[in-house]
Each structure stands twice: as structure tokens, then as C-alpha cells.
Design an enzyme around this catalytic site. Structure first.
Site, PDB file in Angstrom:
ATOM      1  N   GLY A  48       8.649  12.968 102.212  1.00  0.00           N
ATOM      2  CA  GLY A  48       9.592  12.328 102.000  1.00  0.00           C
ATOM      3  C   GLY A  48      10.188  12.574 101.085  1.00  0.00           C
ATOM      4  O   GLY A  48      11.344  11.806 100.540  1.00  0.00           O
ATOM      5  N   ALA A  49      10.494  14.370 100.909  1.00  0.00           N
ATOM      6  CA  ALA A  49      11.498  14.035  99.377  1.00  0.00           C
ATOM      7  C   ALA A  49      12.938  14.864 100.196  1.00  0.00           C
ATOM      8  O   ALA A  49      13.598  15.215  99.300  1.00  0.00           O
ATOM      9  CB  ALA A  49       9.972  15.644  98.746  1.00  0.00           C
ATOM     10  N   ASN A  50      12.810  14.652 101.120  1.00  0.00           N
ATOM     11  CA  ASN A  50      14.731  15.064 101.195  1.00  0.00           C
ATOM     12  C   ASN A  50      15.909  14.099 101.343  1.00  0.00           C
ATOM     13  O   ASN A  50      16.729  15.329 101.031  1.00  0.00           O
ATOM     14  CB  ASN A  50      14.440  15.808 103.016  1.00  0.00           C
ATOM     15  CG  ASN A  50      14.383  14.891 103.951  1.00  0.00           C
ATOM     16  OD1 ASN A  50      13.056  14.912 104.294  1.00  0.00           O
ATOM     17  ND2 ASN A  50      15.387  14.613 104.397  1.00  0.00           N
ATOM     18  N   GLY A  54      11.986   9.781  97.006  1.00  0.00           N
ATOM     19  CA  GLY A  54      11.350  10.786  97.341  1.00  0.00           C
ATOM     20  C   GLY A  54      12.181  11.817  96.263  1.00  0.00           C
ATOM     21  O   GLY A  54      11.807  12.458  95.803  1.00  0.00           O
ATOM     22  N   SER A 179       5.972  -1.926  98.665  1.00  0.00           N
ATOM     23  CA  SER A 179       7.911  -2.772  99.167  1.00  0.00           C
ATOM     24  C   SER A 179       7.089  -4.316  98.868  1.00  0.00           C
ATOM     25  O   SER A 179       6.016  -4.668  99.031  1.00  0.00           O
ATOM     26  CB  SER A 179       8.305  -2.476 100.423  1.00  0.00           C
ATOM     27  OG  SER A 179       9.498  -3.533 100.231  1.00  0.00           O
ATOM     28  N   TYR A 204       7.687  -3.936 109.722  1.00  0.00           N
ATOM     29  CA  TYR A 204       7.485  -3.111 108.545  1.00  0.00           C
ATOM     30  C   TYR A 204       6.274  -3.529 106.898  1.00  0.00           C
ATOM     31  O   TYR A 204       5.624  -2.869 106.271  1.00  0.00           O
ATOM     32  CB  TYR A 204       9.094  -3.131 108.011  1.00  0.00           C
ATOM     33  CG  TYR A 204       9.182  -2.420 106.098  1.00  0.00           C
ATOM     34  CD1 TYR A 204       9.689  -0.917 106.442  1.00  0.00           C
ATOM     35  CD2 TYR A 204       9.559  -3.740 105.312  1.00  0.00           C
ATOM     36  CE1 TYR A 204       9.590  -0.648 104.976  1.00  0.00           C
ATOM     37  CE2 TYR A 204       9.899  -2.689 103.657  1.00  0.00           C
ATOM     38  CZ  TYR A 204       9.683  -1.149 103.865  1.00  0.00           C
ATOM     39  OH  TYR A 204       9.854  -0.803 102.436  1.00  0.00           O
TER      40      TYR A 204
HETATM   41  N1  LIG Z   1      15.191   1.964  99.348  1.00  0.00           N
HETATM   42  C1  LIG Z   1      14.466   0.662  99.025  1.00  0.00           C
HETATM   43  O1  LIG Z   1      15.299  -0.016  98.683  1.00  0.00           O
HETATM   44  C2  LIG Z   1      13.379   0.521  99.208  1.00  0.00           C
HETATM   45  C3  LIG Z   1      12.318  -0.876  98.791  1.00  0.00           C
HETATM   46  C4  LIG Z   1      11.450  -0.627  98.543  1.00  0.00           C
HETATM   47  C5  LIG Z   1      10.364   0.344  99.593  1.00  0.00           C
HETATM   48  N2  LIG Z   1      10.743   1.566  99.479  1.00  0.00           N
HETATM   49  C6  LIG Z   1      10.173   2.369  99.957  1.00  0.00           C
HETATM   50  O2  LIG Z   1      10.289   3.412  99.376  1.00  0.00           O
HETATM   51  C7  LIG Z   1       9.427   4.883  99.814  1.00  0.00           C
HETATM   52  C8  LIG Z   1      11.372   5.490 100.309  1.00  0.00           C
HETATM   53  O3  LIG Z   1      12.739   5.366 101.076  1.00  0.00           O
HETATM   54  P1  LIG Z   1      13.511   5.657 101.143  1.00  0.00           P
HETATM   55  O4  LIG Z   1      13.841   4.125 100.526  1.00  0.00           O
HETATM   56  O5  LIG Z   1      14.267   6.802  99.635  1.00  0.00           O
HETATM   57  O6  LIG Z   1      13.802   6.189 101.806  1.00  0.00           O
HETATM   58  P2  LIG Z   1      14.369   6.822 102.955  1.00  0.00           P
HETATM   59  O7  LIG Z   1      16.185   7.152 102.085  1.00  0.00           O
HETATM   60  O8  LIG Z   1      15.161   6.410 104.034  1.00  0.00           O
HETATM   61  O9  LIG Z   1      14.019   7.834 102.857  1.00  0.00           O
HETATM   62  C9  LIG Z   1      12.490   8.115 103.297  1.00  0.00           C
HETATM   63  C10 LIG Z   1      12.165   9.383 103.830  1.00  0.00           C
HETATM   64  O10 LIG Z   1      11.349   9.457 104.705  1.00  0.00           O
HETATM   65  C11 LIG Z   1      11.373  10.575 105.599  1.00  0.00           C
HETATM   66  N3  LIG Z   1       9.520  10.144 106.876  1.00  0.00           N
HETATM   67  C12 LIG Z   1      10.265   9.275 107.634  1.00  0.00           C
HETATM   68  N4  LIG Z   1       9.710   9.362 108.762  1.00  0.00           N
HETATM   69  C13 LIG Z   1       8.379  10.623 108.592  1.00  0.00           C
HETATM   70  C14 LIG Z   1       7.928  10.744 109.743  1.00  0.00           C
HETATM   71  N5  LIG Z   1       7.449  10.906 109.804  1.00  0.00           N
HETATM   72  N6  LIG Z   1       7.283  12.017 108.566  1.00  0.00           N
HETATM   73  C15 LIG Z   1       7.366  12.775 107.192  1.00  0.00           C
HETATM   74  N7  LIG Z   1       8.163  12.206 106.825  1.00  0.00           N
HETATM   75  C16 LIG Z   1       9.102  10.938 107.589  1.00  0.00           C
HETATM   76  C17 LIG Z   1      12.386  10.515 105.508  1.00  0.00           C
HETATM   77  O11 LIG Z   1      12.715  12.036 106.025  1.00  0.00           O
HETATM   78  P3  LIG Z   1      14.245  12.456 107.203  1.00  0.00           P
HETATM   79  O12 LIG Z   1      14.882  12.002 106.024  1.00  0.00           O
HETATM   80  O13 LIG Z   1      13.902  13.302 107.533  1.00  0.00           O
HETATM   81  O14 LIG Z   1      14.318  11.032 108.467  1.00  0.00           O
HETATM   82  C18 LIG Z   1      12.761  10.639 104.752  1.00  0.00           C
HETATM   83  O15 LIG Z   1      12.706  11.851 103.550  1.00  0.00           O
HETATM   84  C19 LIG Z   1       9.698   4.387 101.320  1.00  0.00           C
HETATM   85  O16 LIG Z   1       8.515   4.346 101.238  1.00  0.00           O
HETATM   86  C20 LIG Z   1      10.310   3.103 101.343  1.00  0.00           C
HETATM   87  O17 LIG Z   1       9.231   1.627 102.274  1.00  0.00           O
HETATM   88  C21 LIG Z   1      12.005   1.636  99.747  1.00  0.00           C
END
Ligand SMILES: NC(=O)c1ccc[n+]([C@@H]2O[C@H](COP(=O)([O-])OP(=O)(O)OC[C@H]3O[C@@H](n4cnc5c(N)ncnc54)[C@H](OP(=O)(O)O)[C@@H]3O)[C@@H](O)[C@H]2O)c1
Ligand SMILES: *[C@@H]1O[C@H](CO)[C@@H](O)[C@H](O)[C@H]1NC(C)=O
Length: 323
Positions: A48-50, A54, A179, A204
Site C-alpha cells: 500500500g505504498a501509493n 505507505g 491501530s 476494523y
Molecule cells: N490514517 C490513520 O489515522 C491510521 C490510524 C491507525 C492505523 N492506520 C493504518 O495505517 C495503514 C495505512 O493506512 P493509511 O492511513 O495510509 O491509509 P490510505 O491512505 O488509505 O492507504 C492505504 C493503502 O492500502 C492500500 N490497499 C487497500 N486495499 C488494498 C488491497 N486489497 N491490496 C493492496 N493494497 C491495498 C491502498 O491502495 P489504493 O490506493 O489502491 O486503495 C493504499 O495504498 C493501514 O494499515 C491503517 O489501518 C492508519
């Protein structure tokens, strides 16, 4: 009179919050000062590096001269992100490789791992970052509830299939992004796929608790090897994670303001995954959870060895690792 007080409060508050943001930024920038070529010669996979955490993590690793494998489900989004990251990184940098990985398909996970094993002589760090949050009820290709399927089961198979390569590359590390919302979950062993009823926030939390139990059991299994595994909770970060949450149009500007003031930037959110991926301070440390680059105490439900073992065994049969 009262108007003046309100005005003063608003201005004072504004100055306070802006100062707070500036100080926060400094802290983040101070935290990430690693030696410039720390990751030269090392290969890191980031799922999920896009976007979000990530992408910020991949960008920092690239600056530290790692070979970064962006494991993403959408090639176009990955290419756009890679271009962005490369432009930011300046001249002295590592290398970026994009590989397709859809964690909602075990076939895709298997194909990804076959490709990595065929093409990569070593993997130094695997960062299980991809995730999704409170999506409407849906299923992965194999029929698993989507949040558990992507956040836990897809990464479970991915890690297991790459374990031999990680061992051959040791000392090596696995980093798991969980999380703090794990606190509101439990593992519903009776209905792991939520077929009887679906509660998107529970699912979740269940998946993020599963990340922590997975970390614990994997650390136990890797004891005596030079492969470590640690989890982290990033805090609240301004990313696209909330894409499935509907915010009423009228509240949107307020939400935007609050998130700008109080949420971490993706760069700030990337500090702990980065720390676990490359800091010499955590060399040899395994089976722990971190927040803000410090060890975090977990609730007993996340350190329950019996549940960790039970979830591991069940996950093995669900993803077809056990016949
Ligand atoms: N943001 C917060 O406040 C927060 C808090 C606690 C924990 N987290 C954790 O941090 C991590 C990263 O989240 P983020 O906040 O950076 O969210 P984000 O911006 O939505 O990024 C999530 C990434 O996961 C990818 N992904 C989703 N479904 C996938 C699949 N089926 N196969 C491969 N890749 C997939 C997405 O790809 P697409 O762009 O293609 O959808 C995107 O690259 C997650 O595990 C999340 O639970 C975040
Ligand atoms: C859904 O799960 C959350 C978190 O576990 C819980 O707080 C909430 O009460 C649940 N909602 C329903 C309708 O059961």
C-alpha cells in the site's frame, strides 16, 4: 466587550494551533535524521505504498538509498506516486520498483511472492502497511470479510511465503502497521467472516487486533533466528483511510480544519514504521508494539498467547497453508 473576548480567544487559539503545528513538524523532521546512506544495498517491500503512510514511508526509505518495492494493487496510482516520490528525493537516492499486489486475492499474493522470490536476491524489510477502514460489507476473492481479508489474512500469507527469503537475508525485519482501535475489537472465532452480522467498526478493530496477535505469534516462531517482527500504531494521520466514511457536506470544512490542526501529516505518521524498518536502536528487538518510536503497552487481549496461536492456526487453514 464579549465580542472582543470571543475575537481574542479565536485569535489566541489560532496562534496556539499554528505554533503547535510548526513545533510538531520540527519534531517529525528531527526524528527522521538517519545517516544518509543507512539503507544502501537493502531491499524493502512496502504494501500500500501509493498513498498515505505507505507512500511517505517509501519516500523516506528511498532517500536513505534503499531499493524500495512498492507493492500496490493499482499500477497507475503506483506509478504516479513513484514519480512524486522520486521528484522529492533529490539526486542521491535508492531505487524504486513497482510490483502488483492485491491483498484481497490470495492468488495475487502468491503471484507477487513468486515474482519476488524469482527476481530479488534478498529482502531486508517487509512493511505490512496496506489497509482499509470501515468499508461496506464485501468479500475478498476467496470469500473472506474484506477488512479481515486485506488487513490480516492477505498479509498473513504474504509474510509466510516470504519468510524463507527473509531468513536467508537476515538480520531482517518485518514491520506490521496496526491501530490503537484494536482496543475496541476481539477475535470473533465463531464468525470470523461476519456472515451472521456485520459491524464495520468492529471488523476494523478485529483486523487490527489480529495484526497484533500475528506479530506476537510470529515473533515467538522466529525466536532464535535473526528475523524480528514488531508492530506499531501510527496515531491519527491525514490520509485517504477514511474514504468509506461519509462526512456530511456541511461538516466537511470543519473536519478539514480539525484534521489539518490535529492529525499527523503522512510524514509524521511514517516516523514509527521508518524507525522499526531501519533504526539500529531496535536491532534484535522483536514481538513488541511501538507508538511515536517508543514501546507501547498493550491491553492483555493483544498479548494473549493462546488466542494468538488459535488465530494463527485458523489463518493457516483459511489461506491454504495447512492441508
Ligand atoms: N490514517 C490513520 O489515522 C491510521 C490510524 C491507525 C492505523 N492506520 C493504518 O495505517 C495503514 C495505512 O493506512 P493509511 O492511513 O495510509 O491509509 P490510505 O491512505 O488509505 O492507504 C492505504 C493503502 O492500502 C492500500 N490497499 C487497500 N486495499 C488494498 C488491497 N486489497 N491490496 C493492496 N493494497 C491495498 C491502498 O491502495 P489504493 O490506493 O489502491 O486503495 C493504499 O495504498 C493501514 O494499515 C491503517 O489501518 C492508519
Ligand atoms: C460495533 O462495534 C463497535 C466496536 O466494537 C461497538 O462499539 C458498537 O457498539 C457496535 N455497534 C453495534 C450496532 O453493535
Amino acid at each position: 466587550m464579549s465580542a472582543a473576548v470571543v475575537l481574542a480567544a479565536v485569535l489566541g487559539g489560532g496562534v496556539f494551533f499554528i505554533a503547535r503545528r510548526i513545533i510538531f513538524r520540527r519534531k517529525a523532521l528531527r526524528l527522521m535524521s538517519y545517516p544518509p546512506a543507512l539503507m544502501r544495498g537493502k531491499t524493502v517491500i512496502v504494501t500500500g505504498a501509493n498513498c498515505g503512510i505507505g507512500k511517505a514511508t517509501a519516500a523516506e526509505l528511498l532517500k536513505l538509498q534503499a531499493r524500495v518495492i512498492m507493492a500496490c494493487r493499482d499500477r497507475q496510482r503506483a506509478e504516479d506516486a513513484a514519480r512524486d516520490i522520486q521528484n522529492q528525493a533529490g539526486t542521491s537516492q535508492g531505487e524504486i520498483v513497482i510490483k502488483h499486489l492485491d491483498l484481497a486475492s490470495l492468488q495475487s499474493v502468491r503471484r507477487f511472492c513468486e515474482e519476488v522470490i524469482r527476481e530479488e536476491p534478498r529482502i531486508d524489510v517487509l512493511i505490512n502497511n496496506a489497509g482499509l477502514y470501515q468499508c461496506p460489507y464485501s468479500k475478498t476473492e476467496e470469500g473472506f470479510e474484506m477488512q479481515l481479508g486485506v488487513n490480516h489474512l492477505g498479509h498473513f500469507l504474504l509474510t509466510n511465503l516470504l519468510l524463507d527469503l527473509l531468513k536467508q537475508s537476515s538480520p531482517s525485519r518485518v514491520v506490521v502497521v496496526s491501530s490503537k482501535l484494536y482496543k475496541y475489537g476481539s477475535i470473533n472465532f465463531e464468525d470470523l467472516n461476519s456472515e451472521q452480522s456485520y459491524n464495520k467498526s468492529f471488523c476494523y478493530s478485529q483486523s487490527k487486533l489480529a495484526n497484533l496477535l500475528f506479530t506476537r505469534e510470529l515473533a515467538r516462531r522466529l525466536d532464535g533466528t535473526e528475523v524480528t517482527v514488531n508492530a506499531l500504531t501510527p496515531g491519527i494521520v491525514r490520509t485517504r483511510l477514511g474514504r468509506h466514511v461519509n462526512i456530511p457536506l456541511l461538516i466537511k470544512p470543519l473536519f478539514w480544519l480539525v484534521s489539518w490542526l490535529f492529525f499527523k501529516s503522512p510524514l509524521e505518521g511514517a516516523q514509527t514504521p521508518l524507525y522499526l524498518a531501519c533504526s539500529p536502536e531496535v536491532e534484535g528487538v522483536s514481538g513488541k508494539c511501538f507508538a511515536n518510536c517508543e514501546e507501547e503497552q498493550l491491553l492483555s487481549k493483544a498479548t494473549d498467547d493462546h488466542a494468538a496461536k488459535r488465530l494463527w492456526d485458523l489463518s493457516e487453514s483459511m489461506v491454504g497453508l495447512r492441508r
